[in-house]
Motif scaffolding. Structure first.
Motif, short mmCIF file in Angstrom:
data_model
loop_
_atom_site.label_atom_id
_atom_site.label_comp_id
_atom_site.label_asym_id
_atom_site.label_seq_id
_atom_site.Cartn_x
_atom_site.Cartn_y
_atom_site.Cartn_z
N LEU A 158 0.92 -1.34 0.05
CA LEU A 158 -0.06 -0.10 -0.03
C LEU A 158 0.82 1.34 -0.05
CD1 LEU A 158 -2.75 1.41 0.25
CD2 LEU A 158 -2.52 1.11 2.64
N LEU A 159 1.89 1.38 0.81
CA LEU A 159 2.78 2.53 0.90
C LEU A 159 3.62 2.51 -0.44
CD1 LEU A 159 4.19 2.06 4.35
CD2 LEU A 159 2.46 3.67 3.53
N ARG A 160 4.03 1.41 -1.29
CA ARG A 160 4.75 1.50 -2.44
C ARG A 160 3.68 2.05 -3.44
NH1 ARG A 160 6.96 -3.69 -1.71
NH2 ARG A 160 5.42 -4.51 -2.86
N LYS A 161 2.53 1.93 -3.50
CA LYS A 161 1.49 2.54 -4.49
C LYS A 161 1.34 3.88 -4.31
CE LYS A 161 -3.24 1.94 -5.67
NZ LYS A 161 -4.43 1.44 -5.55
N GLN A 162 1.46 4.28 -3.11
CA GLN A 162 1.34 5.77 -2.74
C GLN A 162 2.58 6.48 -2.91
OE1 GLN A 162 -1.38 6.71 -1.74
NE2 GLN A 162 -1.09 8.97 -1.71
N LEU A 163 3.74 5.84 -2.92
CA LEU A 163 5.00 6.39 -3.37
C LEU A 163 4.89 6.98 -4.54
CD1 LEU A 163 7.78 4.59 -1.11
CD2 LEU A 163 7.16 6.84 -0.76
N LYS A 164 4.55 6.23 -5.44
CA LYS A 164 4.49 6.15 -7.03
C LYS A 164 3.68 7.16 -7.34
CE LYS A 164 5.21 1.34 -8.08
NZ LYS A 164 4.72 0.07 -8.66
N LYS A 165 2.55 7.72 -6.45
CA LYS A 165 1.82 8.84 -6.58
C LYS A 165 2.16 10.10 -6.23
CE LYS A 165 -2.50 6.05 -6.41
NZ LYS A 165 -3.72 5.73 -5.80
N ASP A 166 2.65 10.03 -4.91
CA ASP A 166 3.13 11.40 -4.55
C ASP A 166 4.10 11.02 -3.31
OD1 ASP A 166 3.40 13.94 -3.84
OD2 ASP A 166 1.35 14.25 -2.90
N VAL A 167 4.61 12.03 -2.70
CA VAL A 167 5.60 11.64 -1.69
C VAL A 167 5.28 12.80 -0.42
CG1 VAL A 167 7.47 11.07 -3.09
CG2 VAL A 167 7.17 13.35 -2.59
N SER A 168 5.23 12.41 0.63
CA SER A 168 5.02 13.05 1.87
C SER A 168 5.74 12.59 2.97
CB SER A 168 3.58 13.08 2.36
OG SER A 168 3.06 11.75 2.60
N GLU A 228 7.91 8.35 6.67
CA GLU A 228 7.96 7.74 7.91
C GLU A 228 7.45 6.49 8.29
OE1 GLU A 228 7.08 9.20 12.62
OE2 GLU A 228 6.29 10.36 11.01
N ALA A 229 6.35 5.91 7.65
CA ALA A 229 5.77 4.84 7.78
C ALA A 229 6.64 3.84 6.91
CB ALA A 229 4.14 4.80 7.13
N VAL A 230 7.18 4.28 6.11
CA VAL A 230 7.85 3.15 5.13
C VAL A 230 9.24 2.92 5.98
CG1 VAL A 230 9.50 2.87 3.32
CG2 VAL A 230 7.11 3.96 2.90
N ALA A 231 9.57 3.88 6.86
CA ALA A 231 10.95 3.37 7.36
C ALA A 231 10.44 2.63 8.69
CB ALA A 231 11.55 4.65 7.94
N ASP A 232 9.32 2.90 9.11
CA ASP A 232 8.75 2.24 10.61
C ASP A 232 8.65 0.48 10.16
OD1 ASP A 232 8.90 4.25 12.04
OD2 ASP A 232 6.81 5.03 11.89
N ILE A 233 8.10 0.47 8.72
CA ILE A 233 7.69 -0.95 8.32
C ILE A 233 8.86 -1.72 7.62
CG2 ILE A 233 5.85 -2.19 7.20
CD1 ILE A 233 3.98 0.01 7.53
N TYR A 234 9.80 -0.85 7.17
CA TYR A 234 10.76 -1.50 6.17
C TYR A 234 11.39 -2.82 6.90
CZ TYR A 234 14.64 -2.05 3.15
OH TYR A 234 15.62 -2.58 1.98
N ALA A 283 15.73 9.11 -5.68
CA ALA A 283 16.85 9.86 -5.34
C ALA A 283 17.29 10.98 -6.13
CB ALA A 283 18.32 9.12 -5.12
N PRO A 284 17.19 11.15 -7.44
CA PRO A 284 17.61 12.26 -8.33
C PRO A 284 16.69 13.33 -8.10
CG PRO A 284 17.90 10.19 -9.72
CD PRO A 284 17.20 10.07 -8.35
N LYS A 285 15.27 13.25 -8.18
CA LYS A 285 14.57 14.40 -7.69
C LYS A 285 14.30 14.67 -6.22
CE LYS A 285 10.25 11.52 -8.08
NZ LYS A 285 9.09 11.41 -9.21
N LEU A 286 14.83 13.98 -5.46
CA LEU A 286 14.57 13.94 -3.79
C LEU A 286 15.43 14.28 -3.04
CD1 LEU A 286 11.62 11.51 -3.20
CD2 LEU A 286 11.40 13.81 -3.76
N ASP A 287 16.69 14.62 -3.87
CA ASP A 287 18.16 14.73 -3.39
C ASP A 287 17.98 15.80 -2.19
OD1 ASP A 287 20.90 13.77 -2.69
OD2 ASP A 287 21.26 15.90 -3.53
N ASN A 288 17.40 16.91 -2.29
CA ASN A 288 17.04 17.75 -1.34
C ASN A 288 15.91 17.80 -0.37
OD1 ASN A 288 19.49 19.12 -2.13
ND2 ASN A 288 18.74 20.09 -3.82
N HIS A 289 15.25 16.73 -0.46
CA HIS A 289 13.99 16.55 0.42
C HIS A 289 14.37 15.81 1.88
CE1 HIS A 289 9.98 15.25 1.56
NE2 HIS A 289 9.52 16.01 0.36
#
Length: 388
Positions: A283-293, A298-304, A319-325
């Motif tokens: 469910l989280l991977r599906k959301q990552l493909k749509k948008d990032v927040s 945080e949930a991905v890091a908790d469950i990974y 990584a290339p587009k979120l290097d400064n995130h």
């Protein structure tokens, strides 16, 4: 002014006509049964005027005497009302000065013969509350509640006082008598929202959210934040109960609520809590493909878990587009530590400290440098943490 002018004209007319009627006094003869009266016209006119004047004077005296008798009967009550007004004014000034003993005393006296005693009793109750005189406060409120129209105001006031004393259960019992809904007054709705949050009764607060929106009690931003918090708390409570309750709560949410990242993250944690980590990470991977927040990261890091290579590959592609995130770098740092890839974790922590130099991030980087044996770099990180 007009009457005086008429009298003046009559006098002037009399002066003008007096020379013509001198020696022509006329004759008046009145006979009634055995009684007879003979006199001149002039004397008869003068006698009538004097009689009318005496009659008018007698009328004034009788009216004045009657008014005095009637007014004196209610005179003590009028004095008491004037005294009540004075006490109420003194009490209001004492309230403004926060002189609570004087305010209570004056308002109590003003209520005895006051025009609106309920207001005096409410003010006296407020003064008693500030003095922690609970029994006197409740007595004043009971007297104010005797006026039917003041029942809701008294109940609301009593609830606030109970909350100030920490008596949440008693306050909730009183609030339920008011049955807060969209038709209730705004202070009652606000009070209900505050009380439900104190009791963590998220189900009741969820039902109150439409009333909060309809009556514009909160700003749009505050209402949205509260709505998300309520949904998250309900999902977490359901997750702590059972997986069936969690699914039931998730299905209860609207489509728009299910699309919120914060709710998705909470639901995913609940699934993982009941050993359905695969469904949660999917469910989280599906959301990552749509948008990032931040909530999703945080949930991905908790469950990974270390064997979840598919999720790691997806994150690395971002990584290339979120290097400064900052949220992305925090997520990657935690995931690399879970995978025991300390070198990659160090780079993520360093990038995060550049983007967002918080003390806890510097401290985490320092602990990682110690594990890598870089004591000098670790000391530098700890110094940065202490500075910030």
């Amino acid at each position: 002014m007009i009457r005086a002018l008429v009298y003046l004209l009559i006098i002037l007319a009399g002066l003008c006509l007096s020379p013509f009627i001198v020696g022509k006094s006329g004759y008046v003869y009145v006979a009634f049964l055995d009684w007879q009266l003979e006199t001149t016209v002039t004397f008869a006119v003068i006698a009538l005027v004097v009689f009318y004047g005496l009659l008018q004077l007698l009328e004034w005296l009788l009216v004045g005497l009657l008014h005095l008798i009637l007014s004196s009967r209610y005179l003590p009550q009028r004095w008491r009302r004037n005294a009540a007004r004075k006490h109420t004014l003194v009490g209001a000034l004492a309230l403004a000065e926060e002189d609570w003993p004087a305010a209570e005393r004056a308002m109590r006296k003003g209520a005895e013969q006051g025009e609106i005693p309920a207001l005096n009793y409410l003010a006296a109750a407020r003064a008693a509350q500030h003095q922690l005189k609970v029994e006197a406060r409740d007595n004043y409120l009971d007297k104010a509640a005797e006026l039917p129209i003041a029942f809701a105001a008294v109940t609301t006031t009593r609830i606030r006082y109970l909350l100030q004393q920490g008596e949440v259960v008693e306050a909730r019992a009183l609030l339920d008598t008011l049955k807060p809904n969209s038709k209730s007054k705004i202070p009652v709705i606000k009070l209900a929202a505050d009380l439900y949050q104190r009791q963590q009764d998220w189900q009741a607060l969820k039902l109150l959210l439409p009333a909060l929106a309809k009556r514009k009690v909160l700003t749009d931003e505050a209402w949205e934040a509260l709505s998300v918090k309520v949904d998250q708390e309900l999902l977490q409570q359901a997750a702590n109960t059972s997986i069936e309750e969690l699914d039931r709560c998730w299905q209860w949410l609207s489509r728009s609520e299910k699309s919120l990242d914060a709710n998705i993250a909470t639901y995913a944690r609940g699934l993982a809590q009941h050993e359905q980590r695969d469904a949660a990470i999917k469910l989280l991977r599906k959301q990552l493909k749509k948008d990032v927040s931040a909530d999703i990261f945080e949930a991905v890091a908790d469950i990974y878990q270390a064997e979840d290579t598919e999720t790691l590959s997806l994150l690395q592609k971002l990584a290339p587009k979120l290097d400064n995130h900052a949220d992305y770098q925090l997520c990657m740092a935690r995931i690399y530590e879970t995978c025991r890839d300390l070198s990659a974790a160090k780079e993520a922590w360093q990038q995060l400290c550049k983007l967002l130099p918080k003390p806890q991030y510097w401290a985490a980087l320092g602990a990682l440098q110690e594990q890598l044996g870089n004591n000098t770099d670790a000391l530098f990180c700890y110094k940065q943490a202490s500075k910030n």
